[in-house]
Design a protein around this motif. Sequence first.
Motif, PDB file in Angstrom:
ATOM      1  N   THR B 181      54.556  29.432  23.402  1.00 55.19           N
ATOM      2  CA  THR B 181      55.606  30.330  23.883  1.00 55.19           C
ATOM      3  C   THR B 181      56.489  29.635  24.910  1.00 55.19           C
ATOM      4  O   THR B 181      57.708  29.771  24.882  1.00 55.19           O
ATOM      5  CB  THR B 181      55.006  31.597  24.542  1.00 55.19           C
ATOM      6  N   THR B 182      55.867  28.894  25.830  1.00 55.18           N
ATOM      7  CA  THR B 182      56.664  28.268  26.869  1.00 55.18           C
ATOM      8  C   THR B 182      57.434  27.056  26.339  1.00 55.18           C
ATOM      9  O   THR B 182      58.586  26.863  26.683  1.00 55.18           O
ATOM     10  CB  THR B 182      55.782  27.825  28.055  1.00 55.18           C
ATOM     11  N   LEU B 186      62.476  30.781  22.201  1.00 49.47           N
ATOM     12  CA  LEU B 186      63.021  31.665  21.180  1.00 49.47           C
ATOM     13  C   LEU B 186      63.512  30.913  19.953  1.00 49.47           C
ATOM     14  O   LEU B 186      63.327  31.348  18.819  1.00 49.47           O
ATOM     15  CB  LEU B 186      64.158  32.478  21.783  1.00 49.47           C
ATOM     16  N   SER B 370      56.143  38.276  24.139  1.00 49.47           N
ATOM     17  CA  SER B 370      57.469  38.216  24.757  1.00 49.47           C
ATOM     18  C   SER B 370      58.140  39.579  24.779  1.00 49.47           C
ATOM     19  O   SER B 370      58.887  39.893  25.701  1.00 49.47           O
ATOM     20  CB  SER B 370      58.353  37.157  24.094  1.00 49.47           C
ATOM     21  N   ASN B 373      56.616  41.245  27.697  1.00 54.93           N
ATOM     22  CA  ASN B 373      57.199  40.617  28.872  1.00 54.93           C
ATOM     23  C   ASN B 373      58.569  41.214  29.220  1.00 54.93           C
ATOM     24  O   ASN B 373      58.818  41.643  30.349  1.00 54.93           O
ATOM     25  CB  ASN B 373      57.328  39.124  28.555  1.00 54.93           C
ATOM     26  N   THR B 374      59.454  41.282  28.230  1.00 56.20           N
ATOM     27  CA  THR B 374      60.794  41.823  28.447  1.00 56.20           C
ATOM     28  C   THR B 374      60.734  43.264  28.934  1.00 56.20           C
ATOM     29  O   THR B 374      61.348  43.626  29.938  1.00 56.20           O
ATOM     30  CB  THR B 374      61.602  41.799  27.134  1.00 56.20           C
ATOM     31  N   THR B 402      53.488  37.135  31.531  1.00 54.96           N
ATOM     32  CA  THR B 402      53.100  36.459  30.295  1.00 54.96           C
ATOM     33  C   THR B 402      51.633  36.049  30.339  1.00 54.96           C
ATOM     34  O   THR B 402      50.887  36.260  29.384  1.00 54.96           O
ATOM     35  CB  THR B 402      53.969  35.204  30.085  1.00 54.96           C
TER      36      THR B 402
END
Lengths: 91, 563
Positions: B181-182, B186, B370, B373-374, B402
Amino acid sequence: MAQVQKTTTAGAFDIRSIIGGLIGLYGVVLVVMGLWFTDDSEIARADGINLNLRVGIGLLVFAAIMVAWVVLRPLRVPAEDTPDDAKPVAG
Amino acid sequence: MFKGVAVDSDVLRLDASFIDYAILASYFAVVLGIGVLARRQVSSSIDFFLSGRSLPAWVTGLAFVSANLGAIEIMGMSANGAQYGMPTMHYFWIGAVPAMLFLAVVMMPFYYGSKVRSVPEFMLRRFGPAAHLVNAVSFALAQVLIAGVNLYLLGTIVNVLLGWPLWLSLIVAAAIVLVYTTLGGLSAAIYNEVLQFFVIVAALLPLTLAGLHKVGGWEGLKEKVAASPGGAEQLSAWPGNELSGFSNNFLSVVGIIFGLGFVLSFGYWTTNFVEVQRAMASKSMSAARRTPVIGAFPKLFIPFIVVIPGMIAAVSVQEMIQYKGDGSGNVTYNDALLLLMRDLLPNGLLGLAITGLLAAFMAGMAANISAFNTVFSYDIWQTYVVKDRPDGYYLKVGRWVTIIATVAAIFTALIASGYSNLMDYLQQLFSFFNAPLFATFILGMFWKRMTPTAGWVGLVVGTSSAVFVFILSETEVISLQGQGASFLAAGVAFVADIVVSVLVTMVTAPKPETELRGLVYSLTPKADLSENRTGDEAVWYRSTPMLVGVAAVLTVALNIIFF
């Protein structure tokens, strides 16, 4: 597109090139595996079919189609950012 | 090389070799490499890629399907196929596709026309903060629970590949997702979604064909399924008594159409943040409406390479036959696809299959994390808890969230591991979260008087009544086998939400009509809702009604063929 716009091709970032490239790579690997490295017990497991070879050939054909598509119809990207396009336009 | 079945609890061991790991590694090298490159490159072309502004519609459509085709669908639906047989097709032909077409025709004009960027944002503008908060909290909770399912599946693969215990596999898998993810971000996710679709098809299609060959073709499969404990009724999609848990044929059909087809699926496809956002990012109203319709075409045929292998596994894999026969052994239905892969695929193709599955699980979990997270950082923390801090503060919160969400997912994965068929679990979650949300949405979109108070009270009552039905069924006050309990819970939640919303609306004050323009059907000018295709988009094959028509005819045809 009605009006003439300054464009550039997406090149390597065209997702079709990436799909074609990766699938093509897998095709080559599977064909090689199928021709030389798949032992009889594995073939017997799949009922006598050399799955690696057949799938490998299938993947290569698919990759060729993708690449041909990229060559024949390159993706045009607007060269300059046109932020208005990104937002939904109220009617 | 290690062959066959282990004696301990690891019945399932995939016989992966160096070449399989090489295929796996090259996939993630490509995806992560693109992610890193994409960050460094000039933004214009990448920007274009992310927003999908002039991406061919087949890519947005595939991404739309891929976002959901992930893990859950592949393992869950093959588990369902192994357990219930052909009635599983309902998830595609009664469930998903009609809902996708409905999204395109009815809902998308509102989402796109009102210019909101997310589903919770629509709630905020239509019903105000209270409903928004309820929606955000329940959404965040749902994401952590679903991330647990993805993580569990990911852990299972690590477990069968390396033979590590499940808890260790879970922790390692969670760490991998964090890195992915990091690092990838995206852009990697978008490429991954489309790539993964092709890799999965490349792996599952040969698996299905080889499996069919082994059991003697379609006829052979039919014979074997009819002779299996499932019996001949697992060969036809209707009435699906076993799936719905209703012994009465009529109730079963009603349960499937209303519970699964209408409430659960419409709820899922039309209010799911991740799905809807893919379409909202399109370049025009017409493209936004076309995205789910284009996605519907692959969706119609995916069950053939997901459900059928599950059915093949149930009649050809030794452990599955035993499990289905008397419930003994160390496997569950969730293992159906992995067991079939183990039995059929040679090294090489096996690697491709593992790659496709891992990619799907990671992408699925990354999307859940994610999204959580948002919603948590912005919709909950910034809006209601700690307001008015500089941007950097919320970024830092986001990073911690996260990590916390990933750790939480390890625990929800343990919940998921308790279910022998993950679809049972997922449908339960959807009945809690999506069914009431859909009721509130549809009422709020078409009834301008519906009040803000009714918005949040309806959601709370809807979710609670679904949970109540779940408790009743767990304590066996009502006994419904299969997924009938979730269908019933979804139906009850939907009805309760509507009834309570109407009642509350009667005694509370509505929002002024001027604030509802673009959010409610009767207060939105027709021009705002119609697609206006010009230029490139004017060709006949880009007409949404035409595409919807073709998809609808195909859906009906498939339902008749496999009646």
